[in-house]
Design an enzyme around this catalytic site. Structure first.
Site, PDB file in Angstrom:
ATOM      1  N   HIS A 165      33.112  17.756 -42.096  1.00 11.35           N
ATOM      2  CA  HIS A 165      33.890  18.494 -43.100  1.00 11.35           C
ATOM      3  C   HIS A 165      33.282  18.346 -44.498  1.00 11.35           C
ATOM      4  CE1 HIS A 165      35.480  14.744 -44.752  1.00 11.35           C
ATOM      5  NE2 HIS A 165      35.640  14.346 -43.497  1.00 11.35           N
ATOM      6  N   GLU A 208      39.460  12.327 -36.811  1.00  9.02           N
ATOM      7  CA  GLU A 208      38.854  11.047 -37.162  1.00  9.02           C
ATOM      8  C   GLU A 208      39.649   9.918 -36.508  1.00  9.02           C
ATOM      9  OE1 GLU A 208      36.497   9.071 -37.701  1.00  9.02           O
ATOM     10  OE2 GLU A 208      35.859   9.867 -39.657  1.00  9.02           O
TER      11      GLU A 208
END
Length: 208
Positions: free
Chosen positions: A12, A88
């Site tokens: 990201h 994550e």
């Protein structure tokens, strides 16, 4: 032999917590202006270099914003599928801590290593083993689902990318988790064919 499929794995864009070196985990952190610019640049590069057939992403805010930026800047990218299994590592009550405070709380953890490698089991979070198992399971499902010749863009997180690199390139998971994450919006290219998966390119940032 069937035509090889390709999976493009991108981290990201930069977040406000990346800048302040805070533990993000599953927190709803948004992109900085720089992060939005990175996502737009990546979108342009991806559509210039590849014919993307499918977009898959973590369902967290920072990956959603990155995926939106990629698609806004790119040409004709398909609608994304968001999947919590690409998140994550969950750090539970440790989310939001400055990394330096985390290392003080866990002095046995080498402060030269990344947060991803923290051996503790944080309250409401994930152990390293649980995190790695989740990512490997998600990867196996993705590999089974790709069609010959298909190109998939996967937008995810630094820790996830480390687990994928260890899995695909037969690296030690502990050694791969220890270094800090790849640059924001770096991209990795993985080829998949009858012989399995292989790493073709790692941490590409030449488009920025």
């Amino acid at each position: 032999m069937a035509d090889a499929a390709t999976v493009l794995v991108a981290r990201h864009g930069e977040t406000h917590w990346n800048r302040t070196n805070r533990v993000q985990g599953w927190a709803p952190t948004g992109l900085t202006d720089r992060g939005h610019d990175q996502a737009a640049a990546l979108g342009e590069a991806v559509t210039e270099r590849y014919a993307v057939d499918r977009v898959v992403a973590s369902d967290l805010q920072r990956t959603r914003e990155t995926t939106d930026g990629i698609r806004d800047a790119g040409q004709g990218l398909p609608e994304p599928t968001f999947d919590a299994d690409w998140r994550e590592r969950g750090f539970g009550v440790l989310q939001g801590l400055l990394a330096e405070d985390l290392f003080e709380r866990y002095p046995a953890h080498d402060d030269g290593d990344s947060v991803s490698a923290l051996p503790a089991a944080p309250e409401n979070g994930e152990t390293v083993a649980a995190f790695c198992d989740r990512v490997r399971d998600a990867w196996e499902r993705l590999v089974r689902s790709v069609e010959p010749g298909e190109t998939t863009l996967l937008v995810t997180h630094g820790g996830v990318i480390k687990v994928l690199l260890a899995t695909v390139d037969d690296r030690s998971i502990s050694a791969t988790l220890a270094p800090h994450s790849q640059d924001n919006c770096a991209i990795n290219e993985i080829g998949i064919d009858d012989g399995g998966a292989r790493l073709l390119a790692e941490e590409l940032t030449d488009w920025r």
